[in-house]
Design a protein around this motif. Structure first.
Motif, PDB file in Angstrom:
ATOM      1  N   GLY A 322       0.836  -1.261  -0.095  1.00  0.00           N
ATOM      2  CA  GLY A 322      -0.037  -0.002   0.074  1.00  0.00           C
ATOM      3  C   GLY A 322       0.749   1.052  -0.173  1.00  0.00           C
ATOM      4  O   GLY A 322       0.011   2.281  -0.099  1.00  0.00           O
ATOM      5  N   GLN A 323       2.117   1.266  -0.067  1.00  0.00           N
ATOM      6  CA  GLN A 323       3.126   2.315  -0.037  1.00  0.00           C
ATOM      7  C   GLN A 323       3.317   2.819  -1.391  1.00  0.00           C
ATOM      8  O   GLN A 323       4.123   3.972  -1.550  1.00  0.00           O
ATOM      9  N   PHE A 324       2.942   2.268  -2.697  1.00  0.00           N
ATOM     10  CA  PHE A 324       3.332   2.678  -3.823  1.00  0.00           C
ATOM     11  C   PHE A 324       2.686   4.364  -3.984  1.00  0.00           C
ATOM     12  O   PHE A 324       3.238   4.997  -4.532  1.00  0.00           O
ATOM     13  N   THR A 325       1.193   4.491  -3.386  1.00  0.00           N
ATOM     14  CA  THR A 325       0.779   5.659  -3.597  1.00  0.00           C
ATOM     15  C   THR A 325       1.530   6.841  -2.640  1.00  0.00           C
ATOM     16  O   THR A 325       1.525   7.836  -3.192  1.00  0.00           O
ATOM     17  N   ASP A 326       1.807   6.560  -1.635  1.00  0.00           N
ATOM     18  CA  ASP A 326       2.996   7.494  -0.910  1.00  0.00           C
ATOM     19  C   ASP A 326       3.869   7.799  -1.335  1.00  0.00           C
ATOM     20  O   ASP A 326       4.648   8.992  -1.438  1.00  0.00           O
ATOM     21  N   GLU A 327       4.514   6.808  -2.224  1.00  0.00           N
ATOM     22  CA  GLU A 327       5.829   7.034  -2.858  1.00  0.00           C
ATOM     23  C   GLU A 327       5.894   7.504  -4.078  1.00  0.00           C
ATOM     24  O   GLU A 327       6.849   8.319  -4.768  1.00  0.00           O
ATOM     25  N   SER A 328       4.571   7.678  -4.800  1.00  0.00           N
ATOM     26  CA  SER A 328       4.555   8.166  -6.141  1.00  0.00           C
ATOM     27  C   SER A 328       4.450   9.659  -6.022  1.00  0.00           C
ATOM     28  O   SER A 328       3.830  10.132  -5.056  1.00  0.00           O
ATOM     29  N   VAL A 329       4.989  10.328  -7.146  1.00  0.00           N
ATOM     30  CA  VAL A 329       5.037  11.715  -7.202  1.00  0.00           C
ATOM     31  C   VAL A 329       3.645  12.324  -7.273  1.00  0.00           C
ATOM     32  O   VAL A 329       3.174  13.269  -6.664  1.00  0.00           O
ATOM     33  N   GLY A 330       2.678  11.660  -8.200  1.00  0.00           N
ATOM     34  CA  GLY A 330       1.253  12.090  -8.165  1.00  0.00           C
ATOM     35  C   GLY A 330       0.466  11.418  -7.317  1.00  0.00           C
ATOM     36  O   GLY A 330      -0.756  11.649  -7.481  1.00  0.00           O
ATOM     37  N   ALA A 331       0.758  10.712  -6.284  1.00  0.00           N
ATOM     38  CA  ALA A 331       0.013  10.165  -5.402  1.00  0.00           C
ATOM     39  C   ALA A 331      -1.217   9.035  -6.070  1.00  0.00           C
ATOM     40  O   ALA A 331      -2.230   8.996  -5.580  1.00  0.00           O
ATOM     41  N   GLN A 332      -0.552   8.301  -6.793  1.00  0.00           N
ATOM     42  CA  GLN A 332      -1.298   7.246  -7.650  1.00  0.00           C
ATOM     43  C   GLN A 332      -0.716   6.088  -7.376  1.00  0.00           C
ATOM     44  O   GLN A 332       0.274   5.800  -7.417  1.00  0.00           O
ATOM     45  N   THR A 333      -1.526   4.839  -7.678  1.00  0.00           N
ATOM     46  CA  THR A 333      -1.073   3.673  -7.438  1.00  0.00           C
ATOM     47  C   THR A 333      -0.608   3.086  -8.948  1.00  0.00           C
ATOM     48  O   THR A 333      -0.697   3.759 -10.013  1.00  0.00           O
ATOM     49  N   ALA A 334      -0.030   2.228  -9.130  1.00  0.00           N
ATOM     50  CA  ALA A 334       0.830   1.637 -10.389  1.00  0.00           C
ATOM     51  C   ALA A 334       0.117   1.433 -11.511  1.00  0.00           C
ATOM     52  O   ALA A 334       0.566   1.468 -12.631  1.00  0.00           O
ATOM     53  N   HIS A 335      -1.359   0.811 -11.559  1.00  0.00           N
ATOM     54  CA  HIS A 335      -2.173   0.396 -12.556  1.00  0.00           C
ATOM     55  C   HIS A 335      -1.506  -0.790 -13.419  1.00  0.00           C
ATOM     56  O   HIS A 335      -1.600  -0.749 -14.569  1.00  0.00           O
ATOM     57  N   ASN A 336      -0.730  -1.481 -12.497  1.00  0.00           N
ATOM     58  CA  ASN A 336      -0.319  -2.768 -13.262  1.00  0.00           C
ATOM     59  C   ASN A 336      -0.243  -3.661 -11.971  1.00  0.00           C
ATOM     60  O   ASN A 336       0.825  -3.510 -11.289  1.00  0.00           O
ATOM     61  N   ALA A 337      -0.942  -4.742 -11.808  1.00  0.00           N
ATOM     62  CA  ALA A 337      -0.853  -5.460 -10.621  1.00  0.00           C
ATOM     63  C   ALA A 337       0.580  -6.236 -10.658  1.00  0.00           C
ATOM     64  O   ALA A 337       0.896  -6.641  -9.324  1.00  0.00           O
ATOM     65  N   TYR A 338       1.151  -6.527 -11.570  1.00  0.00           N
ATOM     66  CA  TYR A 338       2.301  -7.408 -11.635  1.00  0.00           C
ATOM     67  C   TYR A 338       3.578  -6.664 -11.019  1.00  0.00           C
ATOM     68  O   TYR A 338       4.332  -6.729 -10.286  1.00  0.00           O
ATOM     69  N   LEU A 339       3.552  -5.242 -11.709  1.00  0.00           N
ATOM     70  CA  LEU A 339       4.538  -4.209 -11.266  1.00  0.00           C
ATOM     71  C   LEU A 339       4.271  -3.796  -9.847  1.00  0.00           C
ATOM     72  O   LEU A 339       5.362  -3.720  -9.021  1.00  0.00           O
ATOM     73  N   LEU A 340       2.879  -3.598  -9.552  1.00  0.00           N
ATOM     74  CA  LEU A 340       2.639  -3.147  -8.177  1.00  0.00           C
ATOM     75  C   LEU A 340       3.051  -3.966  -7.094  1.00  0.00           C
ATOM     76  O   LEU A 340       3.685  -3.971  -5.860  1.00  0.00           O
ATOM     77  N   ALA A 341       2.984  -5.590  -7.249  1.00  0.00           N
ATOM     78  CA  ALA A 341       3.508  -6.563  -6.496  1.00  0.00           C
ATOM     79  C   ALA A 341       4.854  -6.625  -6.413  1.00  0.00           C
ATOM     80  O   ALA A 341       5.323  -6.880  -5.144  1.00  0.00           O
ATOM     81  N   ALA A 342       5.608  -6.319  -7.427  1.00  0.00           N
ATOM     82  CA  ALA A 342       7.042  -6.226  -7.474  1.00  0.00           C
ATOM     83  C   ALA A 342       7.753  -4.865  -6.596  1.00  0.00           C
ATOM     84  O   ALA A 342       8.425  -4.965  -5.811  1.00  0.00           O
ATOM     85  N   ALA A 343       7.077  -3.967  -6.812  1.00  0.00           N
ATOM     86  CA  ALA A 343       7.398  -2.590  -5.993  1.00  0.00           C
ATOM     87  C   ALA A 343       6.992  -2.412  -4.734  1.00  0.00           C
ATOM     88  O   ALA A 343       7.782  -1.930  -3.998  1.00  0.00           O
ATOM     89  N   GLU A 344       6.080  -3.297  -4.336  1.00  0.00           N
ATOM     90  CA  GLU A 344       5.545  -3.162  -3.059  1.00  0.00           C
ATOM     91  C   GLU A 344       6.050  -4.283  -2.119  1.00  0.00           C
ATOM     92  O   GLU A 344       6.457  -4.232  -1.032  1.00  0.00           O
ATOM     93  N   THR A 345       6.208  -5.590  -2.735  1.00  0.00           N
ATOM     94  CA  THR A 345       6.599  -6.698  -2.004  1.00  0.00           C
ATOM     95  C   THR A 345       7.767  -7.276  -2.434  1.00  0.00           C
ATOM     96  O   THR A 345       8.173  -8.391  -2.083  1.00  0.00           O
ATOM     97  N   GLY A 346       8.511  -6.614  -3.613  1.00  0.00           N
ATOM     98  CA  GLY A 346       9.636  -7.113  -3.891  1.00  0.00           C
ATOM     99  C   GLY A 346       9.751  -8.215  -4.735  1.00  0.00           C
ATOM    100  O   GLY A 346       8.776  -8.818  -5.152  1.00  0.00           O
ATOM    101  N   VAL A 347      10.965  -8.715  -5.015  1.00  0.00           N
ATOM    102  CA  VAL A 347      11.106  -9.884  -5.843  1.00  0.00           C
ATOM    103  C   VAL A 347      10.454 -11.170  -5.315  1.00  0.00           C
ATOM    104  O   VAL A 347       9.764 -11.899  -6.152  1.00  0.00           O
ATOM    105  N   VAL A 348      10.663 -11.465  -4.214  1.00  0.00           N
ATOM    106  CA  VAL A 348       9.978 -12.655  -3.658  1.00  0.00           C
ATOM    107  C   VAL A 348       8.352 -12.379  -3.678  1.00  0.00           C
ATOM    108  O   VAL A 348       7.640 -13.362  -3.910  1.00  0.00           O
TER     109      VAL A 348
END
Length: 459
Positions: A322-348
C-alpha cells in the motif's frame, strides 16, 4: 459475520457436506499475504497495523469461500451470488448512463470517489453549474445520478465502494461472463462409477445441479431453454453496453478475450469469427480517445517508471504494501498488478503472486480437462473459473489488483473447486513441481523485464 461463517463451515464439515481440503494455491495466497505484511513491517512499520486490517477482510473472504463452498451446492450458491451481483451493478450503471445530467456539489468531507451530491439543477457542461450556484465557493460537476446514490465520473458509469472506478467495474463484470454461461447453459447428466461414489462421501450427500434430468422434449423444456438463452443474451449485451458507457479500453479487451475463450470452448476456433463480428462495434464505439486517452496513457507510463525506480531503490525488497501511492509523485497507484506486487513486496512477493495465479489456473484447467469422476456442477464450473481467471490476468495488467477483493473472490472459488473435486474423486491431487516454480518465476521476471525495456524504448 466471520464467526457465523466459521460456525456454518464447522456444521457442514460435521454433517460431511464438505471436506476441509487445502488447495495448492491456498498456500501461495497465504505466503504472499504474509510476505506483503513482513515487507511492510520492515520498510514502513508505521502503517503495518493499518495495512494488516485492510488485508484481513480479503483474506477472510477468500478462505471462507475456499472451505465453505467446497461442495457442489456451495459452488452453485457462489455462481448465483456472483451473477446476481453482476446483474445488480450492471443495471445500476446502465440506469446511470441514461439518466439526465445534473449539477453536483463536491462534498469535501465524504470519501474520495463518492463525494458528489446532486443538487437537482439540470446542466450540459460543468460551467453551467456555476450559474446561480447555491454555494458560490463550492466545487461543482455536471454528472449523471444513479440508484443507491451513485454517480458517473467524467461521464463514465461506475458503482460504489470497491467498484467506484469504471475500470474496476468493467473487469468485475467481464469476469462473471463465464459464470453466466455456466448458469444458463444446458446441464447434462454425468455418470459416476460406483467405486468413485464409495470413495466420495461428500458427493453422496451433495444435491445435484442437473436441470437436464428434469427436462424432456416438452413445452416445459422449450420454455426453460428459451429463458436461459434470453437471460444469457441479456446479460452479455448488458455487460458489453455497460463497458462501452464506462469507456474502459481495458474492459473492452477483457470482454473480447473472455467471449473468444468461451466461444472456442464450445465451438472451436471457427467461433472466433462470430466473436470478432460481435466485438467490432464495441471497438468502434467503446473506450476513450483523443487528448483524454493520450493523457491517461502518459500518466500510466510515468507510474510504471516510478514502479521500477522503487524496485531499484529498495534493492528488490519493495516499499511495503500500500505504499506505492505514498512514494509516487502523483499520489497514484501503479495501474499494473504485476509491477505493483514487485514494487511493494519485492522480488519474492512478485514470485509468490505469480505462483498464486498460475496454481489457480492449473487447478481449474486440470479438473476441467483430466476427466476426473466429478458431477456436472464441478465439471461445468472448472472451465468457467479458468476462463474468468484468464480474463483477470489480462485485466490486471492495467489495474492495481494485487490485493483486490474481487480477484481473491474468484481465487477463493478456484480453491473451493479443488476441494469439491477432491471430495468426489480421491484421485484429484494437483501439485506444483520445482520445475514449474522456476518457470513461473522466470516468466514473471521476463514480463517485468519486457515491460521495462518497452518503457525505455518509448522514452
Amino acid at each position: 459475520m466471520l464467526a457465523i461463517t466459521v460456525a456454518c463451515i464447522i456444521v457442514d464439515v460435521r454433517r460431511r457436506c464438505i471436506a476441509l481440503t487445502i488447495a495448492p494455491q491456498t498456500r501461495y495466497a497465504i505466503w504472499f499475504m504474509l510476505w506483503a505484511l513482513m515487507t511492510t513491517a520492515l520498510k514502513s512499520p508505521h502503517v503495518f497495523g493499518e495495512r494488516a486490517l485492510a488485508l484481513l477482510p480479503t483474506a477472510c473472504v477468500m478462505l471462507a469461500l475456499a472451505f465453505g463452498c467446497a461442495s457442489s451446492r456451495g459452488l452453485q450458491i457462489f455462481v448465483l451470488t456472483l451473477v446476481g451481483c453482476a446483474v445488480l451493478v450492471t443495471a445500476v450503471a446502465l440506469k446511470q448512463a441514461y439518466a439526465p445530467l445534473e449539477c453536483m456539489i463536491v462534498d469535501p468531507t465524504a470519501a474520495s470517489g463518492e463525494n458528489l451530491v446532486p443538487d437537482g439543477r439540470p446542466c450540459e457542461f460543468h460551467y453551467d453549474c456555476r450559474r446561480d450556484a447555491p454555494d458560490p465557493y463550492a466545487e461543482y460537476r455536471c454528472e449523471r445520478p444513479g440508484p443507491f446514490a451513485t454517480t458517473t465520473i467524467s461521464s463514465r458509469v461506475r458503482y460504489r465502494g470497491t467498484l467506484m472506478d469504471p475500470n474496476d467495474l468493467s473487469l468485475m463484470a467481464g469476469m462473471t461472463i463465464p459464470f453466466v454461461l455456466t448458469l444458463t447453459g444446458r446441464h447434462r447428466r454425468r455418470a459416476h462409477s460406483s467405486a468413485g461414489m464409495r470413495h466420495a462421501p461428500a458427493l453422496q450427500h451433495a444435491p445435484r445441479w442437473d436441470a437436464a434430468a428434469m427436462e424432456h422434449s416438452t413445452p416445459v423444456s422449450w420454455v426453460a431453454a428459451t429463458f436461459r438463452a434470453v437471460f444469457a443474451t441479456a446479460n452479455l449485451a448488458g455487460i458489453g453496453t455497460m463497458i462501452v458507457f464506462a469507456r474502459s479500453r481495458m474492459g473492452l479487451l477483457v470482454y473480447l478475450v473472455i467471449i473468444s475463450l468461451c466461444v472456442i470452448q464450445r465451438h472451436g476456433l471457427k467461433g472466433l469469427f462470430v466473436a470478432g463480428f460481435a466485438g467490432t462495434p464495441m471497438l468502434m464505439f467503446g473506450g476513450r480517445d483523443g487528448d483524454e486517452a493520450a493523457s491517461s496513457t502518459d500518466a500510466r507510463v510515468d507510474l510504471l517508471h516510478e514502479g521500477f525506480d522503487m524496485i531499484q531503490r529498495t534493492m528488490g525488497i519493495g516499499v511495503g504494501m500500500g505504499q506505492f501511492t505514498d512514494e509516487s509523485v502523483g499520489a497514484q497507484t501503479a495501474h499494473n498488478a504485476y509491477l505493483l506486487a514487485a514494487a511493494e513486496t519485492g522480488v519474492v512477493g512478485a514470485s509468490l503472486f505469480a505462483l498464486l495465479l498460475y496454481a489457480s489456473l492449473k487447478v481449474s484447467f486440470k479438473i476441467w480437462r483430466d476427466g476426473y469422476n466429478v458431477d456436472v456442477t464441478v465439471s461445468r464450473f472448472a472451465p468457467a473459473v479458468f476462463v474468468s481467471l484468464c480474463g483477470a490476468l489480462v485485466g490486471i495488467f492495467f489495474l492495481s489488483w494485487s490485493y483486490k477483493d474481487v480477484l481473491y473472490i474468484v481465487l477463493g472459488a478456484s480453491m473451493a473447486l479443488y476441494g469439491a473435486a477432491r471430495a468426489q474423486d480421491p484421485r484429484v491431487s494437483i501439485r506444483i513441481s520445482a520445475k514449474e516454480i522456476a518457470v513461473v518465476c522466470c516468466a514473471m521476471f521476463a514480463l517485468l523485464a519486457a515491460l521495462n525495456i518497452s518503457l525505455r524504448l518509448r522514452g
